[in-house]
Enzyme design. Sequence first.
Site, PDB file in Angstrom:
ATOM      1  N   SER A 125       0.831  -1.210   0.000  1.00  0.00           N
ATOM      2  CA  SER A 125       0.000   0.000   0.000  1.00  0.00           C
ATOM      3  C   SER A 125       0.870   1.266   0.000  1.00  0.00           C
ATOM      4  O   SER A 125       1.606   1.500  -0.952  1.00  0.00           O
ATOM      5  CB  SER A 125      -0.967  -0.046   1.187  1.00  0.00           C
ATOM      6  OG  SER A 125      -2.039   0.812   0.931  1.00  0.00           O
ATOM      7  N   LYS A 136     -20.545  16.399  11.112  1.00  0.00           N
ATOM      8  CA  LYS A 136     -19.410  16.773  11.973  1.00  0.00           C
ATOM      9  C   LYS A 136     -18.849  15.584  12.755  1.00  0.00           C
ATOM     10  O   LYS A 136     -17.666  15.555  13.094  1.00  0.00           O
ATOM     11  CB  LYS A 136     -19.845  17.892  12.928  1.00  0.00           C
ATOM     12  CG  LYS A 136     -18.706  18.622  13.595  1.00  0.00           C
ATOM     13  CD  LYS A 136     -17.822  19.328  12.592  1.00  0.00           C
ATOM     14  CE  LYS A 136     -16.538  19.803  13.253  1.00  0.00           C
ATOM     15  NZ  LYS A 136     -15.483  20.016  12.275  1.00  0.00           N
TER      16      LYS A 136
END
Lengths: 319, 205
Positions: free
Chosen positions: A134, A186
């Site tokens: 990765s 949020k």
Amino acid sequence: MDKNRKILVAIMAMLGLSAILAVFEISMTIQASRPGVYRLSSPVIGDGIGVVRINGPITMTGTADGFMTLGASAETILRRLDELSKDSRIKAVIVRINSPGGTVAATQEIFQKLMAMRRKNIKIIASLGDIAASGGYYIAAACEYIIANPGTVTGSIGVIAVSPNLQGLFEKLGIKMNVIKSGAYKDILASYRNLTEEERALIQAMIDSSYNQFLRDVSLGRNIPIDEIRPLADGRVMSGTQAVEAKLVSETGGFEAALEKARKLAGLSDDCPVFDEETNPFERFFSGIAGALFRGNHLEERLAGHSNGISMIEYRYRP
Amino acid sequence: MMRQSLATVRSLKWVDYVYFALLEPRRLVTRISDEASKPYWGALLVVFFASFAEILAASLVTVNTHFFYHKITYGLLLVFLINLMKIAVVALLIDALCQCMGFDGMVKTIFAVAGYAFFPQMFVLPLVYIVKVFSFAPVFFLSVFSIVLGIWSAIIVIVGVSEIHSMQFSKAALVFLFPYAAVGLYAFLVVVLVVMNLLGYVAAI
């Protein structure tokens, strides 16, 4: 007076201990930096090869600057790369990678720095250790030449976001969160509730964006069209040998092969100096302790990450 | 003999010299003066270990090669002998000045006090170690610690001289500075005269 005497004896013992530690540390440093560890022969002047080591999960500040080193701090690695790029003696750099990847921004900063060094005509060679998956591979892709061991775990091109859903546990324990927020998203990825479909779509868009950046950069670094990479970029891991067949890696070999390639690409002699990183023996000692204490504790690590509000969107191989 | 030495070590009475040197230099003088045989061995050991700490502290903040092993063997002996010579010269000059001022000769006691006064300088090692571990300007702090601990050692000698001759601290401080001023002036004059002679020699060729 007896008490004072004992305190003074303790102080003297402390002085003796610090003397022993000092002799030990200095000896260790001398042994670690003695010519011949990586240098095939002696000259320490003239053009040479720099070595940068990237070990463990990559984060921007990481824990590498602390007393107990657990992962690679991008800032420390960037400082090292900067040092090497400013040193006129450095004609080639070997990036030794032993990392499952890490956060997106940290990985990209290292990638950009390596690309900039390539543009300065410094030969950059990646040497993959146990794992360079990765984000670890993302960084390797910035290198002109990639050498992996046949058994190196590499690939895993993709992006992942992990967030524990503890809603059931919270309900079982009777814990309720009071959340006052300025917008609907949020507290996205909050562990105390399920992810809504809209939130999932938002995160997925971010993941896709980061994924496309990954593909674009691998394509740029390796000079392979994106369409050729995409079929392999489904998060799959592969061995070094398989990666060579897939053109993600240039050839198989170890660190010595990388040294040889660096010399050849930079036109350096066989006895050119190799400037490896120097680490504090104390740092090595405490990182060893930290490694023994925390190795493999993924669940605790992830939960700690979430509780600290750290972004969990990563270029990282998570078996 | 051996049993007696072990008993002395176990009694921890020898620690009193270090305690007095660090915190009560006046009692150190009293203790040394009371001893029939002056505790020179302890003073020499203190100077030896202080020299060792000095070398290690300096080595910690510099780049080391295998030369380090020469430093902590032959180098240590060299620094020890230099420090010993320094104490001897300082003690002799202080005593000479004191005798000129009408005081009694007490060179042995001054020598022992000056030896024990080296003890604070051992603290340079752990202090430098701490700043080195945190990479907090170790070279700068080595200098700072050396100066501060050097001043501490100087104060011990000054208090010692003040106690030995029952003189004021300020007067003892001037007496303590005398050897350094005298040797400094002497060295300065020698260097100037050598340079002048060399210039004259070169001009005459």
